[in-house]
Design a protein around this motif. Structure first.
Motif, mmCIF file in Angstrom:
data_model
loop_
_atom_site.group_PDB
_atom_site.id
_atom_site.type_symbol
_atom_site.label_atom_id
_atom_site.label_comp_id
_atom_site.label_asym_id
_atom_site.label_seq_id
_atom_site.Cartn_x
_atom_site.Cartn_y
_atom_site.Cartn_z
ATOM 1 N N HIS A 45 0.859 -1.184 0.000
ATOM 2 C CA HIS A 45 0.000 0.000 0.000
ATOM 3 C C HIS A 45 0.891 1.228 0.000
ATOM 4 O O HIS A 45 1.779 1.378 0.857
ATOM 5 N N ALA A 46 0.660 2.108 -0.965
ATOM 6 C CA ALA A 46 1.444 3.333 -1.071
ATOM 7 C C ALA A 46 0.656 4.484 -0.467
ATOM 8 O O ALA A 46 -0.373 4.891 -1.007
ATOM 9 N N ALA A 47 1.129 5.002 0.651
ATOM 10 C CA ALA A 47 0.515 6.170 1.290
ATOM 11 C C ALA A 47 1.405 7.374 0.972
ATOM 12 O O ALA A 47 2.497 7.497 1.530
ATOM 13 N N PRO A 48 0.991 8.263 0.081
ATOM 14 C CA PRO A 48 1.861 9.360 -0.365
ATOM 15 C C PRO A 48 2.039 10.419 0.719
ATOM 16 O O PRO A 48 1.477 11.516 0.668
ATOM 17 N N THR A 49 2.834 10.059 1.722
ATOM 18 C CA THR A 49 3.031 10.978 2.850
ATOM 19 C C THR A 49 4.401 11.650 2.816
ATOM 20 O O THR A 49 4.834 12.227 3.812
ATOM 21 N N ASP A 50 5.096 11.544 1.663
ATOM 22 C CA ASP A 50 6.411 12.171 1.575
ATOM 23 C C ASP A 50 6.341 13.557 0.931
ATOM 24 O O ASP A 50 7.334 14.106 0.470
ATOM 25 N N ALA A 51 5.133 14.142 0.885
ATOM 26 C CA ALA A 51 4.974 15.488 0.325
ATOM 27 C C ALA A 51 5.587 16.521 1.272
ATOM 28 O O ALA A 51 5.764 16.274 2.464
ATOM 29 N N PRO A 52 5.896 17.710 0.751
ATOM 30 C CA PRO A 52 6.443 18.758 1.612
ATOM 31 C C PRO A 52 5.508 19.077 2.778
ATOM 32 O O PRO A 52 4.282 18.975 2.667
ATOM 33 N N VAL A 53 6.088 19.497 3.877
ATOM 34 C CA VAL A 53 5.330 19.749 5.110
ATOM 35 C C VAL A 53 4.138 20.683 4.912
ATOM 36 O O VAL A 53 3.068 20.457 5.495
ATOM 37 N N PRO A 54 4.245 21.777 4.106
ATOM 38 C CA PRO A 54 3.097 22.685 3.986
ATOM 39 C C PRO A 54 1.834 22.018 3.461
ATOM 40 O O PRO A 54 0.737 22.526 3.659
ATOM 41 N N VAL A 88 2.614 -14.428 3.629
ATOM 42 C CA VAL A 88 2.170 -13.084 3.248
ATOM 43 C C VAL A 88 3.030 -12.050 3.962
ATOM 44 O O VAL A 88 3.230 -12.131 5.182
ATOM 45 N N VAL A 89 3.533 -11.083 3.204
ATOM 46 C CA VAL A 89 4.245 -9.963 3.803
ATOM 47 C C VAL A 89 3.517 -8.682 3.422
ATOM 48 O O VAL A 89 2.870 -8.599 2.377
ATOM 49 N N LYS A 90 3.626 -7.659 4.289
ATOM 50 C CA LYS A 90 2.942 -6.386 4.067
ATOM 51 C C LYS A 90 3.971 -5.266 4.004
ATOM 52 O O LYS A 90 4.877 -5.218 4.827
ATOM 53 N N GLU A 91 3.789 -4.383 3.017
ATOM 54 C CA GLU A 91 4.696 -3.248 2.883
ATOM 55 C C GLU A 91 3.884 -1.962 2.777
ATOM 56 O O GLU A 91 3.058 -1.815 1.881
ATOM 57 N N LEU A 92 4.138 -1.042 3.707
ATOM 58 C CA LEU A 92 3.542 0.287 3.676
ATOM 59 C C LEU A 92 4.625 1.253 3.224
ATOM 60 O O LEU A 92 5.671 1.365 3.871
ATOM 61 N N THR A 93 4.404 1.922 2.106
ATOM 62 C CA THR A 93 5.431 2.793 1.548
ATOM 63 C C THR A 93 4.941 4.236 1.491
ATOM 64 O O THR A 93 3.736 4.504 1.543
ATOM 65 N N ASP A 94 5.880 5.161 1.356
ATOM 66 C CA ASP A 94 5.548 6.585 1.319
ATOM 67 C C ASP A 94 5.473 7.150 -0.093
ATOM 68 O O ASP A 94 4.886 8.202 -0.303
ATOM 69 N N GLY A 95 6.085 6.479 -1.048
ATOM 70 C CA GLY A 95 6.167 7.023 -2.397
ATOM 71 C C GLY A 95 4.978 6.664 -3.253
ATOM 72 O O GLY A 95 4.030 5.993 -2.814
ATOM 73 N N PRO A 96 4.976 7.092 -4.518
ATOM 74 C CA PRO A 96 3.902 6.763 -5.456
ATOM 75 C C PRO A 96 3.772 5.255 -5.656
ATOM 76 O O PRO A 96 4.762 4.515 -5.577
#
Length: 300
Positions: A45-54, A88-96
């Protein structure tokens, strides 16, 4: 050669999880595929949380990651309920998502995506993530189409254009052996709309048909030699529409395997028109095998 000896050619299965019905169908298909291979299933699952702080507050980042973990947990529970012995393995990522899936697949994995995600453009036939993953494929990509629960057709279908698709046919043979079903190699060539088929035969188009038959035979003979225990059917067919004929044939297949175009376009790697049509309209999951070597410029 049997199903066990074919397994080294098939790596782990990586599937995207985004909470959409299409992704759920893809997860369950990927789980069944991993179980057949005896390999690991990787849920991404890709959670796009690496955006700039603002643009994202700390609280929003925390909520996004927590929601992603919950989606992965739910997907893993659904998989384990149906395949209790599957790793089964789970990967949570920050990128697209596309890049995250490619990294998880590495050099040997197979990426599985649903045909439509959570985007707001419901009219799109293939979601943006699936399109980007398929267009830039360097490892096999499966776009899961069709209903979640379908009656098995008992056939793996491979679209063959010529000797450049031997790798595609080889991948399809491994899939057929895993499923213990026959492999159908289908070579379709086009007949111009302006040509009367009866006149075409009189004007020597039967010679063209023989040339197409030789191209198909070259691939089928090689695959049968490599996989002597495989039940193999090779069929040539002329049609007004090559993608239309292949889409029709997908009605009667559990999996359609096709070679993908890997030539640079003005927006980067591209999909040929036939391949794109199959990813958008096929009635069963479509596995795209990246083409290497000569023949990249095909329009397929």
């Amino acid at each position: 050669m049997n199903g066990i000896t074919a397994r080294p050619g098939l790596g782990r299965v990586v599937v995207g999880v985004d909470g959409s019905p299409s992704a759920h169908t893809a997860v369950m298909w990927a789980a069944a595929e991993a179980a057949l291979r005896g390999s690991t299933l990787c849920l991404v699952h890709a959670a796009p949380t690496d955006a700039p702080v603002p643009f994202l507050s700390e609280a929003e980042i925390v909520r996004s990651r927590q929601a992603g973990r919950e989606l992965l947990d739910q997907a893993a529970e659904a998989v384990t309920a149906r395949h209790p012995d599957l790793a089964v393995v789970k990967e949570l990522t920050d990128g697209p998502a596309p890049g995250s899936l490619r990294r998880a697949a590495a050099l040997t994995g197979t990426i599985v995506v649903g045909h439509r995600g959570l985007g707001g453009f419901s009219s799109l036939l293939l979601g943006s993530v699936g399109l980007e993953v398929a267009a830039g494929a360097t490892t096999p990509v499966v776009v899961v189409r069709g209903a979640e629960e379908t009656v098995e057709a008992g056939t793996v279908l491979a679209a063959i254009r010529g000797e450049a698709d031997t790798g595609c046919a080889r991948a399809a043979a491994r899939e057929a052996l895993l499923r213990k079903v026959p492999l159908r190699l289908l070579h379709v060539w086009s007949v111009p709309l302006s040509v009367d088929p009866r006149a075409a035969l009189r004007n020597g188009c039967d010679r063209i048909a023989r040339d197409h038959a030789r191209a198909l035979s070259s691939v089928s003979d090689r695959i049968q030699e490599e996989f002597p225990n495989l039940t193999l059917h090779a069929e040539g067919q002329k049609s007004r529409s090559v993608p239309g004929a292949l889409v029709d044939a997908s009605h009667h297949a559990d999996l359609l395997v096709v070679g993908g175009r890997r030539s640079p376009g003005y927006l980067g790697p591209t999909l040929g028109r036939i391949t794109l049509a199959l990813l958008q309209h096929a009635h069963c999951p479509v596995e795209l095998i990246p083409r290497q070597g000569p023949g990249h410029g095909s329009t397929s």
